[in-house]
Scaffold this active site. Structure first.
Site, short mmCIF file in Angstrom:
data_model
loop_
_atom_site.label_atom_id
_atom_site.label_comp_id
_atom_site.label_asym_id
_atom_site.label_seq_id
_atom_site.Cartn_x
_atom_site.Cartn_y
_atom_site.Cartn_z
N LYS A 1 0.60 -1.93 -0.04
CA LYS A 1 0.00 0.15 -0.34
C LYS A 1 0.40 0.91 0.42
O LYS A 1 2.12 1.12 0.08
CB LYS A 1 -0.93 0.56 1.45
CG LYS A 1 -1.61 -1.55 1.46
CD LYS A 1 -2.63 -0.46 2.38
CE LYS A 1 -4.15 -1.70 2.87
NZ LYS A 1 -4.83 -1.68 2.06
N ARG B 1 -10.24 -11.60 2.19
CA ARG B 1 -10.98 -12.42 2.28
C ARG B 1 -10.00 -14.15 1.90
O ARG B 1 -10.74 -14.61 2.20
CB ARG B 1 -11.27 -12.32 0.24
CG ARG B 1 -10.25 -12.32 -0.86
CD ARG B 1 -10.51 -11.18 -1.80
NE ARG B 1 -10.27 -10.14 -1.47
CZ ARG B 1 -10.94 -9.40 -2.78
NH1 ARG B 1 -10.95 -9.52 -3.86
NH2 ARG B 1 -11.33 -7.54 -2.00
N1 BES Z 1 -8.16 -4.02 5.11
C1 BES Z 1 -8.55 -3.81 3.00
C2 BES Z 1 -9.49 -2.74 2.68
C3 BES Z 1 -9.44 -1.22 3.84
C4 BES Z 1 -9.17 -0.59 3.05
C5 BES Z 1 -10.01 -1.63 4.73
C6 BES Z 1 -9.34 1.18 3.54
C7 BES Z 1 -10.72 -0.10 5.10
C8 BES Z 1 -9.63 0.83 4.76
C9 BES Z 1 -8.20 -4.82 2.06
O1 BES Z 1 -7.34 -5.23 2.85
C10 BES Z 1 -7.87 -4.29 1.13
O2 BES Z 1 -6.79 -4.05 0.99
N2 BES Z 1 -8.58 -4.15 0.09
C11 BES Z 1 -7.55 -3.83 -1.81
C12 BES Z 1 -8.76 -5.16 -2.42
C13 BES Z 1 -8.06 -4.71 -3.71
C14 BES Z 1 -6.22 -4.78 -3.97
C15 BES Z 1 -8.61 -5.29 -4.60
C16 BES Z 1 -8.28 -2.41 -1.52
O3 BES Z 1 -9.41 -2.39 -0.51
O4 BES Z 1 -7.39 -1.46 -2.46
MN MN Z 2 -5.57 -5.84 2.23
#
Ligand code: BES
Ligand code: MN
Ligand code: ZN
Length: 506
Positions: free
Chosen positions: A284, A358
């Site tokens: 990230k 997931r």
């Molecule tokens: N934990 C994150 C989702 C999230 C983002 C929770 C912001 C709370 C605040 C999750 O694991 C994630 O990174 N999801 C990705 C999925 C994508 C890579 C398909 C996302 O939402 O960008």
């Molecule tokens: Mn994630």
């Protein structure tokens, strides 16, 4: 855990001292106890209200310092508004806004006159006010070594918050009885908030599991599975997420068997517990990454909920299962392109290591069904940023394979103000996660990320009634509300406690 003031319920005629809170409805309707106080102070309340143009509208207040002809510190007129007045959650919100006013004024001893002119000051309403007081009073101050000078932060720990709060109502004994249940709820919510607020350096999978083990104190049976046990169960999807972390993953199973028949089919609650989500090798960006300490909000909710159900001795067999792991980049971390075989036997091609929640849920959902054959499953996860694009921070996304369960959750959401909005499940989303190299991939296309994530989870659920709550927008960082000032919200505990109470007990 936050230090809470002592709350006692007393009759309407009980002595008042310190700060007296009088609830006022629109058009300056004073309840009987407020009228008595007005009389005692020779009409000062009414006069002040008129001069201050206070009309009892919701979320307004007026303060009267040292009223004549009494030894009170102050009278606080709090606008109750006319509203609907009936809903339990209205009284909880009111309690929250009262606590906001009390803390800001550093009130010491407090008397809340809980009667209103138009309606009840009876047991449930008084207890609801008390629940609101407790929820609003919560702070995460564990790491503050100096007393706060901010009055909004002033609290009993610093000697300038409320010490004792009397709630004056018609049926104090009954209110105290009803409070037991609300206390269990407040404690579960505050536990969930504590877990979400706690940083990841002090709350790894092991520490989280240890915290869950403390639920034994309220009668929950807690089992902790370590990496070897999960390996034996072939949970490669969950374990793959933790490969880049120095800290070993855990799976915690919390059982509360409160139904008359301890062998009756249970209901299961499953939580995503990623104690920190860097994204892994698909890392990230730095900005805002600190919020990923809250990526265990689903697991926190399940833990808080299990506390509440046990503490209030709910007549239900409920199992809480949380997958605890940490998503870090490292020489041993999994890579984009890796293929893992989940416990269910289905293979997953990992195209983005940041879509890790997931993977955790896939194995925990599978385990929950194989071991417990539940009659219903709800999972909670801070699963996708996309759910915030769709719904903002007001609603959690609700995905379900069962219309009845979805309807029940919607109703529980409306009743508790923990609102959920149903999102689509459709074969078209499912198709998006087909993979050339494995049974499925862990991401879909550019759009509808919350829907493809739910489609992924569905592949790990048989025909058990199931609902998935995407709480990425609601578990943390929500706008401050009447019932919460901290970053972690504890979202889901009230909602699911209500679902259980309305449909799975007795
Ligand atoms: N934990 C994150 C989702 C999230 C983002 C929770 C912001 C709370 C605040 C999750 O694991 C994630 O990174 N999801 C990705 C999925 C994508 C890579 C398909 C996302 O939402 O960008
Ligand atoms: Mn994630
Ligand atoms: Zn995540």
């Amino acid at each position: 855990m936050t230090e809470q003031p002592e709350i006692r319920f007393v009759g309407l005629d009980h002595d008042q001292k310190g700060t007296v809170v009088v609830l006022v409805e629109n058009e300056l309707a004073f309840a009987a106890s407020g009228r008595a106080l007005d009389k005692q102070t020779r009409g000062q309340l009414m006069k002040a209200a008129r001069v201050g143009r206070f009309n009892g509208a919701q979320k307004t207040s007026l303060e009267l310092i040292c009223p004549a002809n009494s030894d009170l510190d102050r009278v606080l007129l709090i606008g109750k508004g006319n509203g609907t007045g009936g809903a339990s959650s209205d009284w909880v919100e009111l309690g929250g806004s009262i606590m906001g006013q009390l803390v800001a004024r550093k009130a010491g001893d407090v008397s809340i006159l809980a009667d209103v002119a138009s309606g009840p000051a009876d047991a449930p309403e008084a207890a609801d006010i008390a629940l609101g007081l407790l929820l609003r009073n919560y702070r995460f101050r564990k790491y503050k070594t100096r007393p706060s000078s901010d009055p909004a932060e002033a609290r009993n720990g610093n000697g300038n918050g409320a010490r004792e709060i009397l709630i004056h109502c018609r049926a104090p004994e009954a209110a105290a009885e009803q409070m037991k249940r609300r206390r269990a709820l407040a404690d579960g919510i505050c536990l969930a908030r504590d877990l979400v607020n706690e940083p990841a350096n002090t709350l790894g999978p092991v520490e989280f599991a240890e915290r869950a083990e403390r639920l034994a104190d309220v009668g929950v049976e807690v089992e902790v599975l370590g990496v070897p046990e999960m390996e034996a169960l072939k949970m490669a999807a969950l374990l793959g997420v933790g490969l880049g972390s120095e800290r070993p993953s855990r799976l915690v199973v919390m059982q509360w068997l409160g139904a008359e028949n301890r062998r009756a089919k249970p209901i299961c609650f499953v939580g995503k517990g990623v104690v920190f989500d860097t994204g892994g090798i698909s890392m990230k960006p730095a900005k805002g990454m600190e919020d990923m300490k809250g990526d265990m909000g689903g697991a926190a909710c399940v833990t808080g909920l299990m506390h509440t159900l046990a503490a209030r001795k709910a007549a239900v067999n409920a199992i809480g299962l949380i997958g605890l792991t940490e998503n870090m980049p490292d020489g041993r971390a999994q890579r984009p392109g890796d293929i893992v075989r989940s416990m269910s036997g289905q293979t997953i091609e990992i195209l983005n290591t940041d879509a890790e929640g997931r993977l955790v849920l896939a194995d925990v959902l599978c385990y929950a069904q194989e071991r417990f054959k539940p009659k219903m499953i709800v999972d909670l996860a801070t699963l996708t940023g996309a759910i915030m694009v769709a719904l903002g921070k007001e609603f959690a996304g609700l995905f379900s394979n069962n219309d009845r369960l979805a309807g029940w959750l919607k109703d529980a959401g409306d009743a508790t103000t923990e609102k959920v909005w149903r999102m689509p499940m459709d074969a078209a989303y499912d198709k998006e996660i087909d993979s050339k190299n494995a049974d499925m991939k862990n991401i879909g296309g550019q759009y509808g990320g919350s829907c493809t994530a739910a489609a992924f989870l569905k592949r790990f659920v048989d025909d058990t009634p199931w609902a998935h709550l995407d709480i990425a927008g609601t578990a943390m960082g929500s706008n401050r509300s009447e019932t919460n000032e901290s970053w972690g919200s504890g979202f889901g505990v009230r909602l699911l406690d209500r679902l259980v109470a309305d449909h799975y007990e007795g």
